[in-house]
Write a protein that holds these residues in place. Sequence first.
Motif, PDB file in Angstrom:
ATOM      1  N   ILE A  78       0.839  -1.204   0.000  1.00  0.00           N
ATOM      2  CA  ILE A  78       0.000   0.000   0.000  1.00  0.00           C
ATOM      3  C   ILE A  78       0.875   1.255   0.000  1.00  0.00           C
ATOM      4  CG2 ILE A  78      -1.613   1.355   1.411  1.00  0.00           C
ATOM      5  CD1 ILE A  78      -2.919  -1.280   2.237  1.00  0.00           C
ATOM      6  N   ASN A  79       1.895   1.254   0.819  1.00  0.00           N
ATOM      7  CA  ASN A  79       2.787   2.420   0.884  1.00  0.00           C
ATOM      8  C   ASN A  79       3.517   2.636  -0.435  1.00  0.00           C
ATOM      9  OD1 ASN A  79       2.062   2.888   3.530  1.00  0.00           O
ATOM     10  ND2 ASN A  79       3.776   1.728   4.388  1.00  0.00           N
ATOM     11  N   LEU A  80       3.898   1.545  -1.080  1.00  0.00           N
ATOM     12  CA  LEU A  80       4.557   1.659  -2.385  1.00  0.00           C
ATOM     13  C   LEU A  80       3.642   2.362  -3.386  1.00  0.00           C
ATOM     14  CD1 LEU A  80       6.998   0.806  -4.237  1.00  0.00           C
ATOM     15  CD2 LEU A  80       5.592  -1.205  -4.835  1.00  0.00           C
ATOM     16  N   MET A  81       2.386   1.972  -3.417  1.00  0.00           N
ATOM     17  CA  MET A  81       1.445   2.612  -4.336  1.00  0.00           C
ATOM     18  C   MET A  81       1.177   4.058  -3.937  1.00  0.00           C
ATOM     19  SD  MET A  81      -1.328  -0.260  -5.522  1.00  0.00           S
ATOM     20  CE  MET A  81      -1.974   0.896  -6.729  1.00  0.00           C
ATOM     21  N   ALA A  82       1.093   4.306  -2.647  1.00  0.00           N
ATOM     22  CA  ALA A  82       0.819   5.672  -2.182  1.00  0.00           C
ATOM     23  C   ALA A  82       1.952   6.626  -2.531  1.00  0.00           C
ATOM     24  CB  ALA A  82       0.578   5.660  -0.677  1.00  0.00           C
ATOM     25  N   GLU A  83       3.167   6.115  -2.518  1.00  0.00           N
ATOM     26  CA  GLU A  83       4.342   6.964  -2.747  1.00  0.00           C
ATOM     27  C   GLU A  83       4.756   7.042  -4.212  1.00  0.00           C
ATOM     28  OE1 GLU A  83       7.210   5.139  -0.222  1.00  0.00           O
ATOM     29  OE2 GLU A  83       6.138   5.694   1.639  1.00  0.00           O
ATOM     30  N   ASN A  84       4.163   6.195  -5.057  1.00  0.00           N
ATOM     31  CA  ASN A  84       4.559   6.138  -6.469  1.00  0.00           C
ATOM     32  C   ASN A  84       3.305   6.102  -7.343  1.00  0.00           C
ATOM     33  OD1 ASN A  84       7.719   5.477  -6.380  1.00  0.00           O
ATOM     34  ND2 ASN A  84       6.702   4.319  -4.750  1.00  0.00           N
ATOM     35  N   GLU A  85       2.917   7.248  -7.853  1.00  0.00           N
ATOM     36  CA  GLU A  85       1.669   7.347  -8.610  1.00  0.00           C
ATOM     37  C   GLU A  85       1.731   6.654  -9.965  1.00  0.00           C
ATOM     38  OE1 GLU A  85       0.377  11.386  -8.798  1.00  0.00           O
ATOM     39  OE2 GLU A  85      -0.055  11.461  -6.628  1.00  0.00           O
ATOM     40  N   ASN A  86       2.903   6.182 -10.355  1.00  0.00           N
ATOM     41  CA  ASN A  86       3.025   5.433 -11.605  1.00  0.00           C
ATOM     42  C   ASN A  86       2.747   3.945 -11.423  1.00  0.00           C
ATOM     43  OD1 ASN A  86       5.496   5.300 -10.064  1.00  0.00           O
ATOM     44  ND2 ASN A  86       6.480   4.333 -11.821  1.00  0.00           N
ATOM     45  N   ILE A  87       2.498   3.504 -10.191  1.00  0.00           N
ATOM     46  CA  ILE A  87       2.282   2.081  -9.924  1.00  0.00           C
ATOM     47  C   ILE A  87       0.786   1.788  -9.778  1.00  0.00           C
ATOM     48  CG2 ILE A  87       2.721   0.173  -8.331  1.00  0.00           C
ATOM     49  CD1 ILE A  87       5.451   1.334  -7.794  1.00  0.00           C
ATOM     50  N   TRP A  88       0.319   0.847 -10.591  1.00  0.00           N
ATOM     51  CA  TRP A  88      -1.053   0.356 -10.575  1.00  0.00           C
ATOM     52  C   TRP A  88      -1.046  -1.080 -10.060  1.00  0.00           C
ATOM     53  CZ3 TRP A  88      -4.827   2.125 -14.854  1.00  0.00           C
ATOM     54  CH2 TRP A  88      -4.484   3.391 -15.349  1.00  0.00           C
ATOM     55  N   THR A  89      -2.252  -1.652  -9.879  1.00  0.00           N
ATOM     56  CA  THR A  89      -2.315  -3.076  -9.527  1.00  0.00           C
ATOM     57  C   THR A  89      -3.592  -3.702 -10.054  1.00  0.00           C
ATOM     58  OG1 THR A  89      -2.010  -4.675  -7.731  1.00  0.00           O
ATOM     59  CG2 THR A  89      -3.474  -2.819  -7.284  1.00  0.00           C
TER      60      THR A  89
END
Length: 290
Positions: free
Chosen positions: A196-207
């Motif tokens: 979750i933190n990875l996605m929150a900190e990197n707006e280029n990451i989707w899932t």
Amino acid sequence: MDPDYLPFHANPSKPTFRAPVGAVDAHCHVFGPADKFPYHPKRKYTPCDASKQQLFALRDYLGFSRNVIVQASCHGTDNAALIDALQTAGSLARGVAVVDPEISMQALEAMHIAGVRAVRFNFVKRLVDSTPREVFLGIAEKIRKLDWHIVVYFEAPDLEDLIPFLKQLNTTIVVDHMGRPDIAKGVEHEEFQRFINLMAENENIWTKVSCPERLTLTPPDYSDVVPFARTLVERFPDRVLWGTDWPHPNMKSHTPDDGQLVDVIPLIAPTEELQRKLLIDNPMRLYWES
């Protein structure tokens, strides 16, 4: 087909949930047929054939309009079956390829014309041999010229080690199946919170909030996976995708019913707005508007 391989469901139920018109199954595969598109000699598993005709029939039966077809490891870097399916589907499908590091720009451009919009990097050790990360970075540099993105497949314990590499890619990244969290550990566990933190900190990451059938501890009841997927849909509504994962390669616990998988959608995306983003707006923006 491997002796212990579970073929896909021959007669899936009709889902109760009606997908909105234009909905996209953003993660599915074609396998063979092996007599026309042989499996890779170094594959880790041999599946049953799962043809483009069967995939498109399932799409229509489940009430979807389009597919994103992902190259699976059993075909290695021979994308012939994928390209054939894309050419048959035309504007109704897009593709995610697996490519050799030596691939030429001419070959990539031909794939683009056929409908490929991404490459997949697989870090699941039981499915593929290890590849040096420098190789992946070289491929990323090539596909950036076509404005493609990168799909990554890994399991939750490997994320911490992968984070520096993911940040190096410097492009849109789509993580398969929520990074395969350990459902037994719960949403609040540091592993899922790290994702979750990875996605929150990197707006280029989707899932992709997909594959409850792979993650659940209580098949075929997928309710234990719902909190994970719903958390991601509600936190990152503009960066989530959904897919069936048909024909469900390497399932061991049970044969998934694709109708039941579709009926999980309103549990993880409870409003019409979230459903529209998950099934139409997000995949169309990522795969069809480029």
